[in-house]
Write a protein that holds these residues in place. Structure first.
Motif, PDB file in Angstrom:
ATOM      1  N   THR A 193     -11.232  -2.369  -6.724  1.00  0.00           N
ATOM      2  CA  THR A 193     -11.721  -1.577  -5.431  1.00  0.00           C
ATOM      3  C   THR A 193     -12.988  -0.677  -6.069  1.00  0.00           C
ATOM      4  N   SER A 252     -10.471   5.743  -0.436  1.00  0.00           N
ATOM      5  CA  SER A 252     -10.998   4.227  -0.358  1.00  0.00           C
ATOM      6  C   SER A 252     -11.705   4.347   1.052  1.00  0.00           C
ATOM      7  N   TYR A 279      -5.593  -3.229   3.876  1.00  0.00           N
ATOM      8  CA  TYR A 279      -5.665  -2.094   2.963  1.00  0.00           C
ATOM      9  C   TYR A 279      -4.456  -1.789   2.230  1.00  0.00           C
ATOM     10  N   LEU A 306      -9.139  -1.996   0.213  1.00  0.00           N
ATOM     11  CA  LEU A 306      -9.696  -2.116   1.525  1.00  0.00           C
ATOM     12  C   LEU A 306      -9.554  -3.276   2.111  1.00  0.00           C
ATOM     13  N   THR A 351     -16.075  -2.370  -4.764  1.00  0.00           N
ATOM     14  CA  THR A 351     -16.110  -2.439  -3.352  1.00  0.00           C
ATOM     15  C   THR A 351     -17.576  -1.807  -2.892  1.00  0.00           C
ATOM     16  N   ASN A 375       0.691  -1.221  -0.006  1.00  0.00           N
ATOM     17  CA  ASN A 375       0.110  -0.046   0.291  1.00  0.00           C
ATOM     18  C   ASN A 375       0.877   1.242  -0.033  1.00  0.00           C
ATOM     19  N   PRO A 403     -10.623  -2.167   8.400  1.00  0.00           N
ATOM     20  CA  PRO A 403     -10.255  -2.863   7.256  1.00  0.00           C
ATOM     21  C   PRO A 403      -8.865  -3.745   7.769  1.00  0.00           C
ATOM     22  N   LEU A 410      -4.328   4.567   4.959  1.00  0.00           N
ATOM     23  CA  LEU A 410      -5.464   4.300   4.009  1.00  0.00           C
ATOM     24  C   LEU A 410      -5.950   5.556   3.180  1.00  0.00           C
TER      25      LEU A 410
END
Length: 562
Positions: free
Chosen positions: A486, A166, A184, A370, A489, A27, A181, A162
């Motif tokens: 994503t 998102s 992520y 996520l 989601t 990430n 989450p 994060l």
């Protein structure tokens, strides 16, 4: 109260679900060169005599005792019986004054959740489970969960790492954040794909394994030469683990996520449509049915548990292993098999595809910024802020490093200017592999932004033959062969909405249809089964559900700037 049926599980990864979790992570998010300033367990208050900070100050994790109950809302797994049974939990108990009391479903998660809902005094403090499980939504609707927004600034790891866009997708209809989450990311995290038994492959002449024709010929050869071995192990059929990976190889840009309970459709001309009629899905089901008829896949693949799959892989009883989160078990198996024979073990191959398709447009898995599972804190918890602080610490530099590499002083000591651990000359690869495998089941929250660069920092410094198995194959195979899902989601339907019954009906129908079609006696049988399923689905307003989800998908793309 309506009895809840087990939802479909999706997957990068790792764990993992959860299985994909362990080794599949990445990430973004800015880096603060001072871990102590961003980690609630390592700030300047550490070591103070105070046990509780003033109300407007963050509580320092580890400065005073914390106790809470924890429950995993899956029928196929429970948390460890005791904290001493797991290295990370044992560390928390001995060094951070943490007491976690596990609540076990023992295979009956739906029934146990009904008990919690009927009597809130029995509600666990922490619930871990599928982000899209209708029971989680019911708990939110019934005001049983704690909104996490007040803690985001006091305990900054989640907010720091994060992507804020998102996070918006994770919020509930009332605009509040109830779900913390796991894993992520904004980079590939998938741990989906195909694992091959190295010694068997070499003994059979190392044939090409690129297309489904190649794979079929190889599996037949395995059955002939190794009658006691399972040619192809498909991970947990009832959770769409293995067949989703196979489906992805029958069409360019196919999405593993199409078969998940929160999508249940394929993208055609910028909208979601029935997967029952999708030609590539039908091809994949016919292929799997042929393998099943010829006993080239495990005959109990539909009902087997996670532990059963693990035992097969670790003991080398399979020639090829396919699933959405293969690196956890395969990494353990590679280590165990090489102890007895340095030429044994496992390796990964590029996702298998239908002949004629572009290999670079085949994605065995996908990744969601996520992650996949979530942790929620219930209003039964005595001190939800301290629980959030604990979760936040677990996703910070210290928590992530300890859970992946063990306590400071062994494999690592201190952090560098990028907050990454400084590995020592005593780094023990075998020990690290064992730690990561053992901690897989308690990785209820995880920060991919942090841990992937940390893992690769060490891996990339080693010669190829000494690199961590899981990290190497994620870098070389599973991450490059995954795509970003994503935007799909949060297009799940809430259980009490107008399409709530439709969603559950399609979930049940999907499971029934996949089981029946994969064990069909002929290609014509597969077509008949899928035709009937599509007809029944439309009687449940499946088309209308897909239209609703298409609108949500487009709205998500707008939020994400796509």
């Amino acid at each position: 109260m309506k009895k809840m049926k087990k939802p479909l599980l999706m997957v990068v990864s790792a764990v993992f679900l959860l299985v994909t979790v362990l080794a599949g992570c990445s990430n973004s998010g800015g880096n603060d060169p001072k871990p102590a300033a961003t980690d609630s367990a390592t700030n300047t208050n550490k070591g103070s005599e105070a046990t509780d900070a003033p109300a407007d100050q963050p509580w320092v994790f580890g400065s005073s005792p914390i106790e809470f109950s924890a429950y995993t809302h899956y029928s196929w797994q429970d948390f460890p019986d005791t904290m001493d049974a797991n290295p990370f939990w044992k560390y928390l108990k001995e060094n951070k004054q943490v007491t976690i009391k596990p609540i076990h479903a023992k295979g009956n998660s739906a029934q146990l959740m009904q008990t919690f809902m009927a009597d809130s005094s029995q509600m666990p403090d922490v619930i871990y489970g599928d982000r899209y499980n209708p029971d989680i939504e019911r708990l939110i609707a019934n005001d049983q969960l704690v909104a996490l927004d007040p803690y985001l600034d006091k305990y900054p790891n989640l907010k720091k790492y994060l992507n804020p866009k998102s996070m918006e997708l994770l919020r509930s209809a009332d605009g509040k954040l109830y779900k913390f989450p796991n894993w992520y990311t904004d980079k590939p995290t998938s741990t989906a794909g195909y694992v091959v038994n190295k010694k068997v492959y070499a003994e059979l002449g190392s044939p090409a394994l690129e297309t489904f024709d190649d794979l079929y010929a190889y599996l037949k050869l395995v059955k002939e030469k190794y009658p006691d071995m399972i040619p192809l192990e498909l991970d947990r059929g009832s959770e769409i683990q293995g067949q989703g990976v196979v489906y992805a190889g029958f069409g360019e840009n196919n999405l593993y996520k199409s078969l998940s309970s929160d999508v249940q459709g394929v993208i055609k001309e910028d909208k979601l449509v029935s997967f029952f009629t999708d030609p590539s899905f039908r091809e994949s089901q016919k292929y799997l049915a042929k393998l099943y008829r010829e006993k080239l896949i495990a005959q109990d693949w539909w009902t087997q548990t996670r532990d059963v799959v693990a035992e097969k892989i670790v003991t080398g009883k399979v020639a090829v292993y396919a699933g959405s989160g293969v690196t956890t078990f395969a990494s353990r198996g590679d280590s165990e098999l090489r102890k007895a024979d340095p030429n044994a073990g496992y390796f990964m191959i590029w996702p298998v595809r239908k002949a004629g398709l572009d290999k670079n447009k085949i994605f065995a898995g996908g990744y969601d910024a996520l992650g996949w599972n979530v942790v929620t804190i219930t209003k039964h918890a005595k001190d939800p802020e301290k629980i959030f602080a604990a979760l936040d610490w677990m996703t910070g530099p210290e928590g992530m490093t300890i859970s992946f590499f063990g306590p400071e002083g062994g494999n690592w000591k201190g952090f560098d200017e990028n907050e990454q651990p400084i590995f020592t000359e005593n780094y023990n690869e075998e020990e690290v592999t064992a730690i990561q495998a053992a901690n897989d089941v308690v990785h209820i929250v995880g920060n991919v932004s942090y841990i992937d660069p940390a893992k690769l920092k060490y891996v990339n410094s080693l010669p190829l033959e000494k690199q961590n198995w899981a990290a190497r194959w994620q870098r070389d195979i599973t991450w490059p062969s995954s795509n970003d899902t994503t935007a799909l989601t949060n297009i799940n339907i809430e259980p009490d909405s107008p399409y709530g019954d439709t969603r559950q009906q399609i979930v049940d129908l999907t499971l029934e249809t996949l089981a029946e079609s994969t064990t069909a006696k002929s290609d014509a049988d597969v077509d008949r089964i899928l035709d009937a399923a599509d007809k029944k689905a439309n009687s449940y307003k499946y088309k209308e559900l897909l239209e609703w989800r298409t609108e949500r998908w487009h709205a998500n793309r707008t939020i994400l700037g796509e």
